[in-house]
Design a protein around this motif. Structure first.
Motif, PDB file in Angstrom:
ATOM      1  N   ARG A  62       0.836  -1.207   0.000  1.00 46.38           N
ATOM      2  CA  ARG A  62       0.000   0.000   0.000  1.00 46.38           C
ATOM      3  C   ARG A  62       0.871   1.257   0.000  1.00 46.38           C
ATOM      4  O   ARG A  62       0.559   2.248  -0.688  1.00 46.38           O
ATOM      5  CB  ARG A  62      -0.906  -0.013   1.231  1.00 46.38           C
ATOM      6  CG  ARG A  62      -1.824   1.189   1.307  1.00 46.38           C
ATOM      7  CD  ARG A  62      -2.877   1.157   0.209  1.00 46.38           C
ATOM      8  NE  ARG A  62      -3.790   2.293   0.341  1.00 46.38           N
ATOM      9  CZ  ARG A  62      -3.981   3.211  -0.591  1.00 46.38           C
ATOM     10  NH1 ARG A  62      -3.350   3.123  -1.747  1.00 46.38           N
ATOM     11  NH2 ARG A  62      -4.824   4.200  -0.405  1.00 46.38           N
ATOM     12  N   GLU A  79       1.966   2.052  -3.466  1.00 41.52           N
ATOM     13  CA  GLU A  79       0.894   2.669  -4.254  1.00 41.52           C
ATOM     14  C   GLU A  79       0.811   4.169  -3.970  1.00 41.52           C
ATOM     15  O   GLU A  79       0.719   4.992  -4.881  1.00 41.52           O
ATOM     16  CB  GLU A  79      -0.446   2.012  -3.930  1.00 41.52           C
ATOM     17  CG  GLU A  79      -0.610   0.594  -4.454  1.00 41.52           C
ATOM     18  CD  GLU A  79      -1.977   0.031  -4.097  1.00 41.52           C
ATOM     19  OE1 GLU A  79      -2.726   0.713  -3.359  1.00 41.52           O
ATOM     20  OE2 GLU A  79      -2.295  -1.079  -4.549  1.00 41.52           O
ATOM     21  N   LYS A 124       3.755   6.102  -5.441  1.00 35.13           N
ATOM     22  CA  LYS A 124       3.640   6.327  -6.884  1.00 35.13           C
ATOM     23  C   LYS A 124       2.723   7.502  -7.177  1.00 35.13           C
ATOM     24  O   LYS A 124       2.989   8.320  -8.062  1.00 35.13           O
ATOM     25  CB  LYS A 124       3.131   5.065  -7.573  1.00 35.13           C
ATOM     26  CG  LYS A 124       4.155   3.941  -7.655  1.00 35.13           C
ATOM     27  CD  LYS A 124       3.581   2.718  -8.337  1.00 35.13           C
ATOM     28  CE  LYS A 124       4.618   1.599  -8.397  1.00 35.13           C
ATOM     29  NZ  LYS A 124       4.069   0.368  -9.030  1.00 35.13           N
ATOM     30  N   ASN A 125       1.615   7.607  -6.434  1.00 37.75           N
ATOM     31  CA  ASN A 125       0.715   8.742  -6.623  1.00 37.75           C
ATOM     32  C   ASN A 125       1.410  10.064  -6.312  1.00 37.75           C
ATOM     33  O   ASN A 125       1.265  11.055  -7.032  1.00 37.75           O
ATOM     34  CB  ASN A 125      -0.521   8.598  -5.739  1.00 37.75           C
ATOM     35  CG  ASN A 125      -1.479   7.538  -6.245  1.00 37.75           C
ATOM     36  OD1 ASN A 125      -1.444   7.168  -7.406  1.00 37.75           O
ATOM     37  ND2 ASN A 125      -2.336   7.046  -5.360  1.00 37.75           N
ATOM     38  N   SER A 156      -6.755   3.317  -4.580  1.00 40.60           N
ATOM     39  CA  SER A 156      -5.958   2.098  -4.614  1.00 40.60           C
ATOM     40  C   SER A 156      -6.196   1.401  -5.938  1.00 40.60           C
ATOM     41  O   SER A 156      -7.213   1.583  -6.601  1.00 40.60           O
ATOM     42  CB  SER A 156      -6.354   1.172  -3.463  1.00 40.60           C
ATOM     43  OG  SER A 156      -5.780  -0.105  -3.621  1.00 40.60           O
ATOM     44  N   ALA A 157      -5.245   0.566  -6.337  1.00 42.06           N
ATOM     45  CA  ALA A 157      -5.384  -0.189  -7.575  1.00 42.06           C
ATOM     46  C   ALA A 157      -6.582  -1.120  -7.511  1.00 42.06           C
ATOM     47  O   ALA A 157      -7.124  -1.528  -8.529  1.00 42.06           O
ATOM     48  CB  ALA A 157      -4.107  -0.986  -7.848  1.00 42.06           C
TER      49      ALA A 157
END
Length: 218
Positions: free
Chosen positions: A142, A145, A148-149, A166-167
């Protein structure tokens, strides 16, 4: 290093609960003592100045402290930091040098080479260190993720980082879509507005009109 008249350190993080002082207050008290008493013959060791407060406040304080030591005190100083922006000081301050501890990375794993090398680094390895420390895999995934944002500077319609998406989540709609449409409408009007052709009164009236149209109520 040579002979020095005094050694000053600002290392570690600890609250002083008995005196009602936060970690950041302790840090700032010790930093203030250094700036008041160090000389150009002193040795100063600083570790993560500014980490006890918000990112922008901390970075601003760390930058100003580094400039003060360079420009006024002239003390020999080792300044350890994770604020990558501070490495830009080497471009404008003649006595600043950037060094980093070498790291070797294989996939999502890292090995600290314990070697000091010239230059700055363009990233931290906080998530990898958390993984080494045994933080659960779900939290690590998590965190990647969210990172990356942040690295893509993804923002929601209100200009806040998109951390919650979230993906595994479907795209959110509703109020955010409303904000996005309002933002697009405002940007379109701004693009068609020529401020050089407006009087101060006309500009003021337009601003108040926008405030009335785009005000969000509960």
């Amino acid at each position: 290093i040579g002979l020095v008249d005094q050694i000053f350190t600002r290392v570690g993080a600890s609250d002083d609960l008995a005196r009602g002082r936060s970690t950041f207050m302790v840090e700032m008290n010790e930093t203030a003592n250094i700036l008041r008493n160090a000389t150009n013959r002193s040795l100063v060791l600083l570790d993560e100045i500014g980490r006890g407060t918000s990112t922008f406040d901390g970075l601003s304080i760390a930058w100003a402290v580094a400039e003060e030591i360079h420009d006024r005190l002239g003390a020999k100083t080792i300044f350890a930091t994770h604020y990558h922006e501070l490495t830009d000081l080497a471009r404008t301050k003649p006595r600043v040098r950037n060094l980093n501890v070498a790291v070797k990375q294989w996939g999502n794993k890292i090995v600290f080479l314990r070697t000091l090398t010239e230059g700055a680094v363009n990233r931290s390895y906080g998530i990898e260190v958390a993984q080494l420390a045994g933080v659960p895999a779900s939290v690590i995934t998590r965190a990647r993720e969210i990172l990356k944002n942040l690295e893509r500077s993804e923002l929601d319609a209100m200009g806040h980082p998109v951390l919650a998406s979230s993906a595994n989540e479907a795209p959110r709609t509703g109020q955010l879509d409303l904000f996005r449409r309002m933002a697009d409408e405002l940007l379109d009007e701004l693009g068609r507005t020529n401020p050089d052709a407006m009087s101060p009164k006309e500009a003021s009236d337009l601003l108040y009109a926008w405030c009335g149209r785009f005000r969000i109520t509960d």
